[in-house]
Design a protein around this motif. Structure first.
Motif, PDB file in Angstrom:
ATOM      1  N   MET A  39      -4.703  -3.174  -8.358  1.00  0.00           N
ATOM      2  CA  MET A  39      -5.822  -2.259  -8.717  1.00  0.00           C
ATOM      3  C   MET A  39      -5.760  -1.951 -10.068  1.00  0.00           C
ATOM      4  N   PRO A  40      -7.124  -1.594 -10.801  1.00  0.00           N
ATOM      5  CA  PRO A  40      -6.883  -1.241 -12.210  1.00  0.00           C
ATOM      6  C   PRO A  40      -6.292   0.023 -12.460  1.00  0.00           C
ATOM      7  N   GLY A  41      -5.994   0.369 -13.545  1.00  0.00           N
ATOM      8  CA  GLY A  41      -5.536   1.613 -13.960  1.00  0.00           C
ATOM      9  C   GLY A  41      -4.160   1.585 -14.357  1.00  0.00           C
ATOM     10  N   ARG A  42      -3.555   2.757 -14.759  1.00  0.00           N
ATOM     11  CA  ARG A  42      -2.087   3.002 -14.990  1.00  0.00           C
ATOM     12  C   ARG A  42      -1.267   2.614 -13.996  1.00  0.00           C
ATOM     13  N   LEU A  43      -1.605   2.843 -12.871  1.00  0.00           N
ATOM     14  CA  LEU A  43      -0.731   2.572 -11.771  1.00  0.00           C
ATOM     15  C   LEU A  43      -1.225   1.505 -10.585  1.00  0.00           C
ATOM     16  N   ASP A  44      -0.453   0.495 -10.296  1.00  0.00           N
ATOM     17  CA  ASP A  44      -1.066  -0.302  -9.229  1.00  0.00           C
ATOM     18  C   ASP A  44      -0.500   0.000  -7.998  1.00  0.00           C
ATOM     19  N   GLY A  45      -0.646  -0.869  -7.016  1.00  0.00           N
ATOM     20  CA  GLY A  45      -0.450  -0.355  -5.490  1.00  0.00           C
ATOM     21  C   GLY A  45       1.245  -0.246  -5.414  1.00  0.00           C
ATOM     22  N   LEU A  46       1.991  -0.883  -6.090  1.00  0.00           N
ATOM     23  CA  LEU A  46       3.466  -0.947  -6.140  1.00  0.00           C
ATOM     24  C   LEU A  46       3.915   0.375  -6.555  1.00  0.00           C
ATOM     25  N   ASP A  47       3.362   0.455  -7.667  1.00  0.00           N
ATOM     26  CA  ASP A  47       3.989   1.794  -8.374  1.00  0.00           C
ATOM     27  C   ASP A  47       3.395   3.138  -7.456  1.00  0.00           C
ATOM     28  N   LEU A  48       2.361   2.935  -6.762  1.00  0.00           N
ATOM     29  CA  LEU A  48       1.763   3.897  -6.046  1.00  0.00           C
ATOM     30  C   LEU A  48       2.770   4.164  -4.705  1.00  0.00           C
ATOM     31  N   ALA A  49       3.095   2.881  -4.043  1.00  0.00           N
ATOM     32  CA  ALA A  49       4.039   3.010  -3.048  1.00  0.00           C
ATOM     33  C   ALA A  49       5.400   3.666  -3.394  1.00  0.00           C
ATOM     34  N   ARG A  50       5.847   3.331  -4.411  1.00  0.00           N
ATOM     35  CA  ARG A  50       7.269   3.913  -4.735  1.00  0.00           C
ATOM     36  C   ARG A  50       7.080   5.371  -5.154  1.00  0.00           C
ATOM     37  N   MET A  51       5.804   5.959  -5.571  1.00  0.00           N
ATOM     38  CA  MET A  51       5.764   7.095  -5.836  1.00  0.00           C
ATOM     39  C   MET A  51       5.542   8.106  -4.523  1.00  0.00           C
TER      40      MET A  51
END
Length: 120
Positions: free
Chosen positions: A59-71
């Motif tokens: 996904m575009p932006g500062r966070l991708d889906g892996l970053d989102l999942a970790r958060m």
């Protein structure tokens, strides 16, 4: 506390997101949606009933889906995580805790089956 029925679908591709939302709604789930990771975090903060995060990795932006999942895993360890991508397959070590991966393109039955497995 999460609900056994509420799911958050995150994908920047509107048609893909709408397909997943329709499949999950037809299976009887309450479904929320977001087009990016930041929007997803806002939805999660507003809806403690969400029990599953179903997110695209790319996904575009500062966070991708892996970053989102970790958060999400840090903030809401009660939320089950399903990652999806048509471009890459993450290493098992990159998927938080008991998260799962589903390759794109996916069939609606595969999504429902995986959600049922996670929700027990």
């Amino acid at each position: 506390m999460s609900s056994a029925r509420a799911i958050l679908v995150v994908d920047d591709e509107a048609l893909v997101r709408m397909y997943a939302v329709d499949v999950l709604c037809d299976a009887g789930h309450e479904v929320f949606e977001a087009a990016c990771a930041q929007e997803a975090l806002d939805v999660l903060d507003s809806h403690p009933e969400i029990g599953v995060l179903f997110t695209d990795i790319n996904m575009p932006g500062r966070l991708d889906g892996l970053d989102l999942a970790r958060m999400v895993n840090r903030r809401r360890p009660d939320v089950h995580i399903i990652l999806t991508s048509g471009r890459l397959r993450p290493a098992e070590a990159d998927i938080p805790d008991d998260g799962r991966f589903l390759s794109k393109p996916y069939a609606g039955e595969a999504v429902i089956s995986l959600v049922r497995q996670l929700m027990g």
